[in-house]
Design a protein around this motif. Structure first.
Motif, PDB file in Angstrom:
ATOM      1  N   ALA A 161       0.835  -1.203   0.000  1.00  0.00           N
ATOM      2  CA  ALA A 161       0.000   0.000   0.000  1.00  0.00           C
ATOM      3  C   ALA A 161       0.873   1.258   0.000  1.00  0.00           C
ATOM      4  N   GLN A 163     -11.457  -3.537  -0.986  1.00  0.00           N
ATOM      5  CA  GLN A 163     -10.437  -4.589  -0.833  1.00  0.00           C
ATOM      6  C   GLN A 163      -9.156  -4.217  -1.579  1.00  0.00           C
ATOM      7  N   ALA A 187      -6.909  -1.864   0.287  1.00  0.00           N
ATOM      8  CA  ALA A 187      -6.066  -2.461   1.328  1.00  0.00           C
ATOM      9  C   ALA A 187      -4.663  -2.720   0.797  1.00  0.00           C
ATOM     10  N   PHE A 214     -10.150  -3.121   6.191  1.00  0.00           N
ATOM     11  CA  PHE A 214      -9.194  -2.114   5.726  1.00  0.00           C
ATOM     12  C   PHE A 214      -8.577  -1.445   6.952  1.00  0.00           C
ATOM     13  N   ASP A 215      -7.247  -1.372   7.013  1.00  0.00           N
ATOM     14  CA  ASP A 215      -6.580  -0.891   8.224  1.00  0.00           C
ATOM     15  C   ASP A 215      -6.410   0.623   8.305  1.00  0.00           C
TER      16      ASP A 215
END
Ligand code: CA2
Length: 157
Positions: free
Chosen positions: A2, A65, A68, A95-96
């Motif tokens: 990411a 998704q 992420a 999702f962080d």
């Protein structure tokens, strides 16, 4: 991997019609105008944005998704799916990074079915009822969150 400074700006169903109808609720700016605003806002903040719109719930889930793997944060106007989609909430929970929910109109001054948001259960912040300026404000809010956890939070639930 990411990219911390990449923000997905995701737009849900019918937002492609922005600026063409119901100007009293949604204003006269088109979604293309919103994208231009987002790009102008993102540049000085050091953000790269990926701006998308879909009319399909599953596509929104796929994009969350994808975020992420590819994005540090999400600015999301899920439109009507805001009020209906557990699937979208489940995707957001996986999702962080930070999530800012946006609504052009003040959903709390409208019909009762717009008063509940599944997205809000996961969002770190909500911009609502300030017109398309809410997208720019959302990007300003998310920028410092990309490096640090949201104020008052050490872990996401
Ligand atoms: O206020 C918002 O941004 C909303 O997310 C917009 C959604 C609505 O379902 C939410 O409750 C609030 C609707 C987007 C459709 O936008 C249109 C724009 C012009 C003409 C028709 C629809």
């Amino acid at each position: 991997m990411a990219q911390a400074t990449t923000v997905f700006v995701l737009n849900g169903p019918n937002l492609n019609l922005l600026g063409t109808r119901e100007p009293g609720i949604y204003g006269r700016e088109t979604l293309a105008d919103v994208e231009t605003l987002c790009r102008k806002t993102a540049g000085p903040l050091g953000l790269r944005i990926d701006f998308r719109q879909t009319n399909h719930e599953g596509v929104l889930v796929d994009w969350v998704q994808e975020a992420a793997a590819q994005a540090g944060g999400i600015v999301l106007n899920a439109a009507a799916y805001t009020h209906t989609s557990v699937a979208l909430l489940d995707a957001l929970r996986a999702f962080d990074g930070p999530v800012i929910e946006v609504h052009v109109s003040n959903v709390y001054a409208r019909e009762p079915f717009r008063h509940h948001s599944y997205v809000s259960a996961r969002a770190d912040g909500v911009m609502c009822g300030v017109g398309v300026a809410g997208y720019a404000l959302a990007l300003e809010a998310i920028a410092p969150m990309l490096d640090a956890p949201p104020a008052g939070k050490t872990t996401r639930q």
